[in-house]
Design an enzyme around this catalytic site. Structure first.
Site, PDB file in Angstrom:
ATOM      1  N   HIS A 117      47.048  40.004  64.071  1.00  0.00           N
ATOM      2  CA  HIS A 117      46.786  38.573  63.902  1.00  0.00           C
ATOM      3  C   HIS A 117      47.959  37.775  64.455  1.00  0.00           C
ATOM      4  O   HIS A 117      48.919  38.348  64.969  1.00  0.00           O
ATOM      5  CB  HIS A 117      46.476  38.232  62.444  1.00  0.00           C
ATOM      6  N   HIS A 129      51.619  38.784  63.575  1.00  0.00           N
ATOM      7  CA  HIS A 129      52.201  39.889  64.356  1.00  0.00           C
ATOM      8  C   HIS A 129      52.601  39.382  65.742  1.00  0.00           C
ATOM      9  O   HIS A 129      53.660  39.706  66.265  1.00  0.00           O
ATOM     10  CB  HIS A 129      51.178  41.022  64.566  1.00  0.00           C
ATOM     11  N   CYS A 131      48.112  53.724  36.437  1.00  0.00           N
ATOM     12  CA  CYS A 131      46.764  53.381  35.988  1.00  0.00           C
ATOM     13  C   CYS A 131      45.822  54.517  36.360  1.00  0.00           C
ATOM     14  O   CYS A 131      45.701  54.867  37.533  1.00  0.00           O
ATOM     15  CB  CYS A 131      46.284  52.073  36.639  1.00  0.00           C
ATOM     16  N   CYS A 187      43.002  53.387  38.790  1.00  0.00           N
ATOM     17  CA  CYS A 187      43.392  53.207  40.192  1.00  0.00           C
ATOM     18  C   CYS A 187      43.940  54.496  40.789  1.00  0.00           C
ATOM     19  O   CYS A 187      44.056  54.618  42.003  1.00  0.00           O
ATOM     20  CB  CYS A 187      44.474  52.136  40.340  1.00  0.00           C
ATOM     21  N   CYS A 211      46.556  47.018  33.482  1.00  0.00           N
ATOM     22  CA  CYS A 211      46.259  46.915  34.899  1.00  0.00           C
ATOM     23  C   CYS A 211      45.330  45.732  35.126  1.00  0.00           C
ATOM     24  O   CYS A 211      44.315  45.586  34.459  1.00  0.00           O
ATOM     25  CB  CYS A 211      45.587  48.206  35.379  1.00  0.00           C
ATOM     26  N   HIS A 270      41.715  46.921  36.181  1.00  0.00           N
ATOM     27  CA  HIS A 270      40.858  47.610  35.233  1.00  0.00           C
ATOM     28  C   HIS A 270      40.967  47.068  33.813  1.00  0.00           C
ATOM     29  O   HIS A 270      40.146  47.371  32.963  1.00  0.00           O
ATOM     30  CB  HIS A 270      41.183  49.114  35.214  1.00  0.00           C
ATOM     31  N   LYS A 274      50.164  30.681  53.190  1.00  0.00           N
ATOM     32  CA  LYS A 274      50.397  31.808  54.056  1.00  0.00           C
ATOM     33  C   LYS A 274      49.044  32.332  54.539  1.00  0.00           C
ATOM     34  O   LYS A 274      48.097  32.438  53.766  1.00  0.00           O
ATOM     35  CB  LYS A 274      51.134  32.913  53.304  1.00  0.00           C
ATOM     36  N   LYS A 311      43.975  37.414  55.294  1.00  0.00           N
ATOM     37  CA  LYS A 311      42.603  37.791  55.621  1.00  0.00           C
ATOM     38  C   LYS A 311      41.660  37.447  54.473  1.00  0.00           C
ATOM     39  O   LYS A 311      40.554  36.981  54.685  1.00  0.00           O
ATOM     40  CB  LYS A 311      42.538  39.293  55.903  1.00  0.00           C
TER      41      LYS A 311
END
Length: 516
Positions: A21, A24, A130, A133, A147, A150, A303, A306
């Site tokens: 993007h 970079h 976790c 995860c 977490c 979860h 900032k 995505k």
RNA sequence: GGCGGGAUAGCUCAGCUUGGUAGAGCAAACGGCUCAUAAUCGUUGUGUCGCCGGUUCAAAUCCGGCUUCCGCUACCA
């Protein structure tokens, strides 16, 4: 004696899993402009970029796409990353991938050396884990001990890992940054690094045993080396770290190391300003001369990301404005080192005002007049009038700024000279002089001075806008008389009267066409 | 919470260290010019300088408090 020490600049190696993007591209273009500038100063230059390919995320994404991690990386590098840099006209000398044997072998050798030097020891990594995860969590991932994903309590688990004695290097690092302010810039970044070092630093776990996509720890192959430890080493492995001094790699290392500048985004400053130099100190290798942390590109005040749909690919911008305008805009508009807001409106405004109306139009009016009044041939040399001293001052200021990574200041100096040349043409009114056949000498003088000023502008802007300035170079007939534009020296650009009389001028397409 | 940075014209920002009627570029309005990409040149307007209070003859600038935004406060890369 060994060969001349090269000016060695690196970009971060980008995580291969991400789509390229404009963030970079911002870093890499800055590196490209700076290295092109140094090349035109006549220096030997080495410019490295590359990709970071190990780690759990890559492994998982590859699996999700029914590919082996290596095949997945190969594909991303060849289809996404390398074409992206080619499209942006990036002239890197090397491209390193952390999955290449040259990297993996040297990383293992380096690890072994650190262990032999007594800076690596076995320990237990303890942290909140976790079960849902299946991973260790960071403090920021937790909400009152649970977490965030979860909503379940995490357990404290430990893993046997190899540790790097990072804490042993705090005094040396502090001394380094306090005695050498230029080693970490801008000052705000340096202050954060010093504050961090003074707040107390723990040793670092540098191996992982829960997945296997990485470089094996040489003496404990059930573990792979922590990605950051692996990734940071690229800057040195790419130029022959640890090779026999008489070998090709060893000679290259002597010519390039230590790196002159590591360009990084401010989000990865600590890895580069704390962990990386400590690793080098542990191996008795010189630390980099400068780590420069630039700011973030903000879109709508936030900032770019995505997940918020504000991630912009370079091609979205270059398709409309062209590659050179892209390269110019970010370095011209944003002070390097502070955050900057990107907006299409601002980019359009600068494109029209600075590139089309000031720079492109100056070339256009000069070429039109040479064709109209001089039959398309540059007239005899003139002394430059007030333009010669203005150019001298411009080059001094621009070179000082560029070398200090003040791209905005450097480009601004050059563009102010461009405005000055436009003003010169307007004041001397060659179109009025042309009406009087007795004033031909005066007309030629004004047009020569303008042409030679444009010759200098083309050279000075070449690192920033290589393609457009090449076009301009050819259209004023300089290519066939002065040689390649990229070989014109910054130290000679302010000499007056360089463009030879008799150059054939050819009118081409406008450099920066007006856009909707 | 602690440390650090910001809040100034429609937009992006400078000025604040060393207090003295508020600046630049872009955008806007009017006029001129023509070599040029409706380009360019000249002129012009614009701001309770985040809020409250203090020091001072005088504060965007110094001091105190407040509001708000952002960064750092270690092992996702």
């Amino acid at each position: 004696m060994s060969a001349e020490k090269s000016f060695y600049l690196t970009t971060p190696i980008y995580y291969v899993n991400d789509a390229p993007h404009i963030g970079h591209a911002y870093t890499t273009v800055a590196g490209d402009v700076l290295t092109r500038w140094h090349r035109q100063r006549g220096e030997s230059v080495w410019f490295l970029t590359g990709t970071d390919e190990h780690g759990e995320k890559v492994m998982n994404t590859a699996a999700a796409n029914n590919a082996s991690p290596q095949d997945w990386c190969d594909r991303l590098v060849e289809e996404s990353w390398k074409p992206n840099w080619q499209a942006l006209n990036i002239a890197n000398d090397d491209f390193i991938r952390t999955t290449e044997p040259r990297h993996e072998e040297r990383v293992q050798k380096f690890m072994t050396l650190l262990k032999d030097n007594g800076y690596i020891y076995a320990g237990k990594f303890e942290g909140p884990y976790c079960i849902g995860c299946e991973e260790f969590k960071l403090p920021g991932d937790l909400d009152e001990g649970k977490c965030k994903l979860h909503g379940k309590p995490v357990e404290m688990l430990s893993e046997d890992n190899w540790f790097f004695k990072l804490s042993a290097f705090v005094p040396q690092l502090l001394a380094h940054y306090k005695s050498k302010p230029e080693a970490c810039e801008p000052a705000s970044a340096r202050n954060e690094v010093i504050a961090f070092l003074e707040s107390g630093v723990r040793d670092l776990s540098i191996s992982r045993s829960t997945f296997d996509w990485g470089i094996p720890v040489p003496w404990d192959t059930k573990q792979v080396i922590y990605v950051w430890f692996d990734a940071l080493l690229n800057y040195a492995t790419a130029v022959g770290l640890g090779d026999d001094p008489d070998s090709a790699g060893g000679k290259k290392f002597t010519e390039t190391w230590p790196a002159d500048v590591h360009l990084v985004g401010k989000d990865i400053l600590r890895f580069h300003a704390v962990i990386w130099p400590a690793m080098l100190m542990a191996a008795n290798v010189a630390v980099p001369k400068k780590v420069f942390a630039h700011g973030w590109l903000l879109v709508g005040g936030e900032k770019m990301s995505k997940s918020k749909l504000t991630g912009i690919s370079p091609s979205e911008i270059t398709d409309h404005f062209g590659v050179d305008a892209f390269r110019y805009y970010f370095l011209r508009a944003i002070p390097f080192g502070t955050d900057g807001s990107f907006s299409w409106e601002d980019m359009s405004a600068r494109y029209t005002s600075e590139l089309a109306n000031d720079f492109g139009n100056l070339a256009s009016r000069l070429i039109a007049m040479i064709e109209k009044y001089c039959e398309g041939v540059i007239p005899e040399r003139a002394d430059g009038d007030g333009l010669a001293p203005a150019l001298k001052a411009t080059v001094l200021a621009a070179d000082k700024a560029m070398v200090a990574l003040d791209f905005q200041g450097g480009i601004t100096s050059i563009m102010e000279f461009c405005k000055r040349v436009n003003g010169y043409v307007t004041e001397r009114e060659p179109w009025a002089i042309a009406k009087d056949a007795a004033r031909t000498a005066e007309l030629n003088e004004v047009l020569y001075n303008t042409a030679d000023a444009i010759r200098a502008l083309a050279v000075l802007l070449h690192p920033v806008m290589p393609a457009t300035t090449q076009t301009l170079w050819e259209s004023i007939g300089a290519e066939s008389t002065l040689g390649k534009i990229g070989e014109q020296k910054i130290s000679e650009v302010s000499n007056w009267g360089v463009l030879p009389a008799g150059c054939k001028v050819t009118k081409g397409a406008v450099l920066f066409p007006r856009l909707e």
